[in-house]
Structures are given as C-alpha cells and as structure tokens.
Design an enzyme around this catalytic site. Structure first.
Site, PDB file in Angstrom:
ATOM      1  N   ARG A  36      81.806  17.581  23.301  1.00 60.83           N
ATOM      2  CA  ARG A  36      80.364  17.595  23.037  1.00 60.83           C
ATOM      3  C   ARG A  36      79.593  16.785  24.080  1.00 60.83           C
ATOM      4  O   ARG A  36      78.468  17.136  24.447  1.00 60.83           O
ATOM      5  CB  ARG A  36      80.071  17.012  21.650  1.00 60.83           C
ATOM      6  CG  ARG A  36      80.316  18.011  20.536  1.00 60.83           C
ATOM      7  CD  ARG A  36      80.003  17.402  19.193  1.00 60.83           C
ATOM      8  NE  ARG A  36      79.955  18.438  18.169  1.00 60.83           N
ATOM      9  CZ  ARG A  36      80.007  18.205  16.875  1.00 60.83           C
ATOM     10  NH1 ARG A  36      80.115  16.955  16.435  1.00 60.83           N
ATOM     11  NH2 ARG A  36      79.954  19.193  16.014  1.00 60.83           N
TER      12      ARG A  36
ATOM     13  N   LYS B   3      88.607  25.156   3.408  1.00 63.59           N
ATOM     14  CA  LYS B   3      87.784  25.483   2.241  1.00 63.59           C
ATOM     15  C   LYS B   3      87.176  26.872   2.295  1.00 63.59           C
ATOM     16  O   LYS B   3      86.451  27.210   3.219  1.00 63.59           O
ATOM     17  CB  LYS B   3      86.646  24.469   2.157  1.00 63.59           C
ATOM     18  CG  LYS B   3      87.053  23.135   1.609  1.00 63.59           C
ATOM     19  CD  LYS B   3      85.786  22.429   1.355  1.00 63.59           C
ATOM     20  CE  LYS B   3      85.870  21.089   0.748  1.00 63.59           C
ATOM     21  NZ  LYS B   3      84.541  20.456   0.879  1.00 63.59           N
TER      22      LYS B   3
ATOM     23  N   GLY C  44      84.030  22.996  15.172  1.00 60.06           N
ATOM     24  CA  GLY C  44      84.869  22.284  14.203  1.00 60.06           C
ATOM     25  C   GLY C  44      86.314  22.188  14.640  1.00 60.06           C
ATOM     26  O   GLY C  44      86.621  21.973  15.814  1.00 60.06           O
TER      27      GLY C  44
ATOM     28  N   GLY D 127      79.366  22.788  11.228  1.00 67.17           N
ATOM     29  CA  GLY D 127      78.586  23.134  10.030  1.00 67.17           C
ATOM     30  C   GLY D 127      77.336  23.928  10.378  1.00 67.17           C
ATOM     31  O   GLY D 127      76.986  24.896   9.694  1.00 67.17           O
TER      32      GLY D 127
END
Ligand code: AMP
Length: 383
Positions: free
Chosen positions: A29, A188, A338, A361
């Site tokens: 990043r 998830k 992610g 996200g």
C-alpha cells in the site's frame, strides 16, 4: 486539474499496513501511495501524507505511523519528516522550513474527531494546507472526517490511485461477457453475500473455495464435520444456489482435511467422506484441476479470498496452485485486496496480475453496488 502550484498539499492515503516490532511487514500500500510523488512535488510547495493505522483507542504507541515514515524514507531515498501531532499549530512553520519537503502526520485515529467525523477536528487538520488529495480508497467506505470533511476546507481532488481503483472495479461491475469468472474464498461467507447477489447475474462462473464454501456445502446437506460454517446464512446460501440453478456456481469436491489447525492434513479427501470431527482447510487436487479448467477458459477473472488456511504451509497448496495458475494465464485479472494480496506476495508477484486492489473491505462494498462516501466526491487529479 491545474498546472499552477498547489501550495502545501495534504494527501489522505491508506497506509494501514501490517507492522511488527516497528518494522513494516508488507509495503504494497505504501508503494502504491507514493507512485506519483515526484510529479506532485514538481507542482507543490510541500507534500504531507496522512492516514489511519489499525483501530486505536486514544494514543497507542504500537499504532504510531513512525515506522511508516521510515519505510517511506527508504523507498523514496529521501527524508520523510514525521510530525507527531495532527493539530500542531506549528505545522505551517514546519512545512515552510523545508522547501519541497515530504511529511507524514501521526495516526489520524489517535484523535477521536476522526471517526466521530468532527467538524472542528477536520478544520484543524486542514488549516496549515492549501490542497487536499483524497487517495485512500481502502478507507473510502468510512464516514470519517478525513474522508468526507477535511476536503471541504481546501481545494480538493480525488487522487490517482483512488481513480485507478474505481476504474478497475468498474470493469468488474460493468462486465457482462460470457467469459467472466469470479473466484471467492476466505473465511466469512457473510462478508461476500451482498457481492455475490449483485454480481451473480452478470457472471458466467462463480467458483467458491476457502472457509466460505462450507456454508454452501451444508446448504446442500453435505456433512462438513467441524469445518467453518455460518449457520445463520445457510438459507441465504440456499437461495443463491437456487437462483443460479446450480449451473454457474462451482463448489469444491475434495479437500485437505485436519482434526485441528495445528495438526497434520490428510489430502484430497472427497466431500462425501468427511467424518464429524474433520475440518476442511484447503481445496484438494480434483478441485484445483476443475477450478483451473474453468479459469483458463475465462477472459476476465475477479478473485478475492484464499482457497484455504494458506498461512500454514501444509494447508497452502490450493491457494498456491490457483495463485500461480492465474498469474500465468492470458486473462485480465483483478484481485480484490485483503488476504489475496498476502497470498500473491507469498507465492507469486503482484506484477503478474492486471490490477491488485489496495482496498479489501472497500472493494467488496463497492462491488456490492453501494455508493461509498469517499468515492467520486472531487474532481480527479490528473498528473
Ligand atoms: P477473508 O478475510 O474473509 O478473506 O479470510 C481470510 C482468511 O480465511 C485467511 O486468514 C485464511 O486462513 C482463512 N481461511 C481460508 N480458508 C479457510 C478454511 N477452509 N477454514 C478456515 N479458515 C480459512
């Protein structure tokens, strides 16, 4: 955009990177955030970065951005001056003391005004600067002061990295050709249901691996043993499977299986052979073959989430094989940030993919079709 001098520039980047004992573990990043700095320096008096890091409750030494200024200094081969107070009245003097200097402010979230979206805080942070560049795509889904308020006080632009992220993710949203495949994994299912609902009608294939596939397999009445499962979403999984009529969605047929995350794996166990205490931790070789076959017939691939518990070497085989397969394919590949980025860094290289998102996200929320508070609120800065 204008070619006139932008004065003292404040850039809101997403420098939220993993740090251990004062060392940056992954600088992806940071590298992306400083790509255009030289051009920017040419048209400004000074350049100051600001970001959040983690979720501090007040000031937490372990979440200071100081290690990030050290990493930036190394990458840029010039001194990045760390300013340890976002609201220091002296900041203007500090900026003016170093013509064409590069600065980094301390963690925005050390002040509660940031997440409280406080107007006074926003005005205070903005006051020493002339221009604001909002370039933190990874935080653009947050209604925080640095995303929606600071820019109101300055001459503001949307940064090049944010614009590129949106352009690439729009390719996924607007894709409607027959050769588009989505590959999802990770822990998830709840994080990705809205995205699946939004994108499923437009894709030719949806491949689901990782921990999230077990909620779908349980919805189909398989015994998944002790594998990860979100029981409250079994109904939603059923609805999704029904809506696709079973054609578009491909689930794993075999797995790496263990009794506990810290014990050995048994490989290539068929889904019909799980015992009650088995935990599926990786996809098996028949699944890898099947996924590779479908991926290789695609023109565009969107990928988010590892195929197994790739942090443990013994359970990383499926993620490694799939990462390397996509990297070598002649396809347009977009990766949703992610943990997939960690997998790419571990097994391959980000250069082998067409676009690797810096926002985890935020990219998922964008692909759900949501309007994010920080996206497209300012004109693009083109440099
Ligand atoms: P996410 O943030 O949802 O993309 O999840 C990433 C995490 O999913 C990684 O830390 C993986 O270890 C984990 N994961 C992937 N596959 C499995 C699995 N079969 N069982 C448990 N965790 C998994």
């Amino acid at each position: 955009m204008t070619s006139k001098n932008l004065g003292n520039v404040l850039i809101r980047s997403d420098l939220n990177v993993p740090i251990r004992n004062g060392t940056v573990l992954d600088n992806f990043r940071i590298k992306k955030s400083i790509e255009y700095i030289e051009k920017l320096q040419n048209i400004s008096s000074s350049v100051t970065f600001t970001s959040h890091l983690g979720r501090p409750k007040g000031v937490e030494h372990s979440l200071s951005l100081k290690p990030i200024s050290d990493e930036m200094s190394k990458l840029l081969n010039q001194d990045v001056v760390f300013i340890n107070n976002n609201l220091d009245e002296d900041i203007k003097n500090i900026l003016n003391s170093k013509e064409k200097g590069i600065f980094l402010l301390e963690n925005l979230r050390f002040n509660e005004g940031e997440i409280m979206n406080d107007e006074k805080f926003a005005k205070g942070v903005a006051s020493p600067f002339d221009t604001y560049i909002l370039d933190a795509f990874g935080a653009s889904h947050r209604e925080h002061a640095s995303i929606v308020k600071i820019g109101n006080h300055l001459n503001s632009f949307q940064g090049p990295l944010m614009s590129k992220e949106i352009e690439e993710l729009n390719k996924v949203l607007n894709e409607s050709n027959q050769d588009f495949t989505i590959l999802l994994g990770g822990a998830k299912v709840s994080d990705k249901l809205a995205l699946i609902k939004n994108l499923l009608p437009r894709v030719n294939n949806l491949l689901i691996g990782g921990g999230m596939c077990f909620t779908f397999l349980k919805a189909l009445d398989y015994n998944i043993g002790n594998s990860l499962c979100e029981d409250q979403f079994i109904e939603s999984a059923k609805e999704i499977l029904d809506s696709a009529d079973g054609k578009k969605i491909t689930l794993p047929i075999d797995f790496g299986v263990t009794k506990a995350i810290d014990s050995h794996a048994r490989n290539n166990i068929d889904i019909s052979e799980f015992s009650d205490d088995d935990i599926g931790v990786d996809i098996g070789k028949e699944t890898i073959k099947k996924f590779q076959e479908i991926l290789s017939k695609s023109k565009t691939i969107f990928w988010n989430g590892p195929m197994g518990v790739f942090e443990v070497d013994e359970f990383s085989h499926g993620t490694k094989e799939i990462t390397n397969a996509i990297a070598e394919m002649d396809v347009y590949s977009i990766v949703g940030g992610g943990d997939s980025v960690n997998a790419i860094n571990k097994f391959s290289s980000v250069d082998k993919f067409n676009h690797v998102s810096t926002g985890g996200g935020a990219s998922l929320e964008y692909l759900e079709g949501k309007a994010l508070p920080g996206v497209n609120i300012y004109n693009q800065l083109i440099i």
